[in-house]
Enzyme design. Structure first.
Site, PDB file in Angstrom:
ATOM      1  N   GLY A  10      41.857 -14.568 -34.902  1.00  0.00           N
ATOM      2  CA  GLY A  10      40.748 -15.512 -34.775  1.00  0.00           C
ATOM      3  C   GLY A  10      41.222 -16.890 -34.346  1.00  0.00           C
ATOM      4  O   GLY A  10      42.398 -17.110 -34.025  1.00  0.00           O
ATOM      5  N   PHE A  11      40.287 -17.821 -34.341  1.00  0.00           N
ATOM      6  CA  PHE A  11      40.565 -19.179 -33.877  1.00  0.00           C
ATOM      7  C   PHE A  11      41.665 -19.840 -34.723  1.00  0.00           C
ATOM      8  O   PHE A  11      42.756 -20.154 -34.220  1.00  0.00           O
ATOM      9  CB  PHE A  11      39.252 -19.977 -33.897  1.00  0.00           C
ATOM     10  CG  PHE A  11      39.413 -21.451 -33.895  1.00  0.00           C
ATOM     11  CD1 PHE A  11      40.213 -22.087 -32.945  1.00  0.00           C
ATOM     12  CD2 PHE A  11      38.756 -22.232 -34.849  1.00  0.00           C
ATOM     13  CE1 PHE A  11      40.364 -23.473 -32.944  1.00  0.00           C
ATOM     14  CE2 PHE A  11      38.900 -23.608 -34.851  1.00  0.00           C
ATOM     15  CZ  PHE A  11      39.705 -24.227 -33.913  1.00  0.00           C
ATOM     16  N   ASP A  31      43.914  -7.660 -38.765  1.00  0.00           N
ATOM     17  CA  ASP A  31      42.604  -8.072 -38.238  1.00  0.00           C
ATOM     18  C   ASP A  31      41.888  -6.836 -37.730  1.00  0.00           C
ATOM     19  O   ASP A  31      42.520  -5.877 -37.307  1.00  0.00           O
ATOM     20  CB  ASP A  31      42.822  -9.067 -37.080  1.00  0.00           C
ATOM     21  CG  ASP A  31      41.621  -9.946 -36.810  1.00  0.00           C
ATOM     22  OD1 ASP A  31      40.556  -9.394 -36.473  1.00  0.00           O
ATOM     23  OD2 ASP A  31      41.748 -11.173 -36.921  1.00  0.00           O
ATOM     24  N   THR A  35      35.552 -10.795 -34.769  1.00  0.00           N
ATOM     25  CA  THR A  35      35.274 -12.009 -33.973  1.00  0.00           C
ATOM     26  C   THR A  35      36.541 -12.529 -33.297  1.00  0.00           C
ATOM     27  O   THR A  35      36.463 -13.456 -32.491  1.00  0.00           O
ATOM     28  CB  THR A  35      34.685 -13.133 -34.851  1.00  0.00           C
ATOM     29  OG1 THR A  35      35.530 -13.305 -35.998  1.00  0.00           O
ATOM     30  CG2 THR A  35      33.278 -12.821 -35.305  1.00  0.00           C
ATOM     31  N   LEU A  61      43.737  -1.562 -48.435  1.00  0.00           N
ATOM     32  CA  LEU A  61      44.781  -1.907 -47.457  1.00  0.00           C
ATOM     33  C   LEU A  61      45.751  -0.746 -47.267  1.00  0.00           C
ATOM     34  O   LEU A  61      45.939   0.064 -48.175  1.00  0.00           O
ATOM     35  CB  LEU A  61      45.552  -3.141 -47.955  1.00  0.00           C
ATOM     36  CG  LEU A  61      44.720  -4.412 -48.085  1.00  0.00           C
ATOM     37  CD1 LEU A  61      45.565  -5.531 -48.697  1.00  0.00           C
ATOM     38  CD2 LEU A  61      44.170  -4.851 -46.731  1.00  0.00           C
ATOM     39  N   LEU A  76      42.481 -15.314 -44.112  1.00  0.00           N
ATOM     40  CA  LEU A  76      41.481 -15.994 -43.281  1.00  0.00           C
ATOM     41  C   LEU A  76      40.404 -15.050 -42.766  1.00  0.00           C
ATOM     42  O   LEU A  76      39.437 -15.509 -42.150  1.00  0.00           O
ATOM     43  CB  LEU A  76      42.178 -16.653 -42.072  1.00  0.00           C
ATOM     44  CG  LEU A  76      42.802 -18.034 -42.274  1.00  0.00           C
ATOM     45  CD1 LEU A  76      44.004 -17.976 -43.194  1.00  0.00           C
ATOM     46  CD2 LEU A  76      43.217 -18.638 -40.944  1.00  0.00           C
ATOM     47  N   ALA A 117      41.235 -18.992 -47.472  1.00  0.00           N
ATOM     48  CA  ALA A 117      40.550 -19.926 -46.570  1.00  0.00           C
ATOM     49  C   ALA A 117      39.092 -19.987 -47.014  1.00  0.00           C
ATOM     50  O   ALA A 117      38.271 -19.174 -46.628  1.00  0.00           O
ATOM     51  CB  ALA A 117      40.648 -19.433 -45.126  1.00  0.00           C
ATOM     52  N   TYR A 148      27.307 -16.114 -46.463  1.00  0.00           N
ATOM     53  CA  TYR A 148      28.611 -16.754 -46.243  1.00  0.00           C
ATOM     54  C   TYR A 148      28.937 -17.706 -47.397  1.00  0.00           C
ATOM     55  O   TYR A 148      29.981 -17.564 -48.047  1.00  0.00           O
ATOM     56  CB  TYR A 148      28.556 -17.514 -44.918  1.00  0.00           C
ATOM     57  CG  TYR A 148      29.851 -18.178 -44.510  1.00  0.00           C
ATOM     58  CD1 TYR A 148      30.935 -17.418 -44.067  1.00  0.00           C
ATOM     59  CD2 TYR A 148      29.990 -19.563 -44.536  1.00  0.00           C
ATOM     60  CE1 TYR A 148      32.116 -18.027 -43.661  1.00  0.00           C
ATOM     61  CE2 TYR A 148      31.165 -20.177 -44.129  1.00  0.00           C
ATOM     62  CZ  TYR A 148      32.227 -19.407 -43.688  1.00  0.00           C
ATOM     63  OH  TYR A 148      33.395 -20.012 -43.299  1.00  0.00           O
ATOM     64  N   LYS A 152      31.732 -16.879 -50.251  1.00  0.00           N
ATOM     65  CA  LYS A 152      32.957 -17.698 -50.306  1.00  0.00           C
ATOM     66  C   LYS A 152      33.096 -18.327 -51.697  1.00  0.00           C
ATOM     67  O   LYS A 152      34.196 -18.461 -52.230  1.00  0.00           O
ATOM     68  CB  LYS A 152      32.926 -18.797 -49.246  1.00  0.00           C
ATOM     69  CG  LYS A 152      33.192 -18.306 -47.831  1.00  0.00           C
ATOM     70  CD  LYS A 152      34.688 -18.048 -47.584  1.00  0.00           C
ATOM     71  CE  LYS A 152      34.939 -17.687 -46.132  1.00  0.00           C
ATOM     72  NZ  LYS A 152      36.350 -17.443 -45.832  1.00  0.00           N
TER      73      LYS A 152
END
Ligand SMILES: NC(=O)c1ccc[n+]([C@@H]2O[C@H](COP(=O)([O-])OP(=O)(O)OC[C@H]3O[C@@H](n4cnc5c(N)ncnc54)[C@H](O)[C@@H]3O)[C@@H](O)[C@H]2O)c1
Length: 315
Positions: A10-11, A31, A35, A61, A76, A117, A148, A152
């Site tokens: 991601g970003f 990932d 997105t 996982l 993240l 994050a 969201y 979070k």
């Protein structure tokens, strides 16, 4: 050191991966490409210190991760922009909650330090300004942003409970609006929206009258803050963001000036639960992490605009 970065395509994650590799670490990027884009780590695919694992953090996982010698986990993985996290809110909640749960389990098993994050969205539409970390927030629990914001908030709760119950080493970063190269053109957040609209010659869409304020942190400053927090002795939470506050209209005008675009500004109704003001109090990060942003908005925009020009094929 061996470091796991979830959401590393991601970003923010891809910038973090690049910085950690530059510092000589071994990096595993996990990932599912929801997105993020492989393009963001293309330069590292042949680097033996880099490994990419395609996996959804909402699912258990791969067991091999527990044997991989991971010492730090930057978690993240989660869609971050409203159009993406609202497109499938239940998936967002699964990602935020089960993802955090699985990564905390891994941290407990391996003894790795875990960094969550989190987000300024835990403050909702704040009634305290600027927002210090001890402000509990003002969130609508059933609105369209809640998938969201609330997930979070619960991810933070889970993280602190994991520390209390299992003594897992945790770090929590509350990230405020961050921008820079590697954002998607269709990211949907205001900085990328305005730049893309200006470069295409489309009208810049301002929601409300544009007097609502935001603060914008350049990506390299944010990455520095995340690394300092991870390697500090403090669990947090820490606000990481740029305290310099701008109205949305000021941002639109800066983007128009820097792109030289003739685009007009058009006004649209404010979305539900859109916060009026958002500005981090970063006193705690300044005092304990010795961190503060260095890149002013104008400089950050000048570094971001050429990236979007290239993405849009305008060079
Ligand atoms: N960019 C910001 O301004 C900002 C502000 C506050 C908090 N954050 C937080 O920082 C983190 C990264 O944000 P970003 O801006 O880089 O967003 P992004 O959407 O660019 O990156 C998120 C990454 O997570 C991956 N991902 C999503 N769901 C996944 C899943 N179920 N399993 C595995 N991978 C998954 C995506 O493919 C993507 O690569 C997020 O947790 C976000 O909540 C970002």
């Amino acid at each position: 050191m061996k470091i796991l970065v979830t959401g590393g395509l991601g970003f923010i994650g891809s910038h973090l991966v690049t910085r950690l590799l530059q510092e000589g670490h071994w990096v595993i990027c996990l990932d599912n490409g929801y997105t993020g884009r492989q393009l963001n780590v293309q330069a590292h695919l042949d680097n033996p210190a880099f490994q990419l694992i395609w996996h959804d953090v909402a699912d258990p996982l791969p067991p091999a991760l527990a044997e991989a010698g991971i010492q730090q986990i930057y978690h993240l993985a989660c869609p971050a922009s409203p159009p993406h996290y609202q497109a499938d809110p239940i998936r967002t909640i699964r990602t935020s909650l089960w993802g955090t749960y699985h990564l905390l389990q891994l941290a407990q098993k391996t003894g790795a330090r875990f960094l969550l994050a989190s987000t300024s969205e835990v403050y909702g539409d704040p009634q305290v300004h600027p927002q210090p970390e001890d402000y509990w927030g003002h969130v609508n629990p059933i609105g369209p942003r809640a998938c969201y914001d609330e997930s979070k908030r619960l991810a933070e709760t889970l993280t602190f409970d994991w520390q209390r119950q299992y003594q897992t080493e945790i770090r929590v970063a509350r990230i405020f609006n961050t921008y820079g190269p590697a954002m998607r053109e269709d990211d949907g957040r205001v900085v990328s929206n305005f730049i893309v609209q200006a470069l295409r010659g489309d009208p810049l869409t301002v929601y409300g009258d544009g007097s609502q304020t935001r603060s914008f942190c350049y990506i390299s400053d944010l990455v520095e803050g995340l690394i300092r927090l991870m390697n500090s002795p403090y669990p947090g939470p820490f606000n990481l963001g740029n305290p310099e506050e701008f109205t949305i209209l000021e941002l639109a005008q800066q983007v128009l000036a820097l792109t030289g675009s003739p685009s007009p500004i058009v006004y649209r109704p404010l979305p539900t639960d859109d916060p009026r003001q958002r500005q981090p109090d970063i006193g705690k990060a300044r005092a304990l992490l010795g961190w503060e942003p260095r890149i002013p908005l104008q400089v950050g925009l000048q570094q971001t605009i050429p990236y979007f020009r290239q993405r849009l094929g305008l060079d």
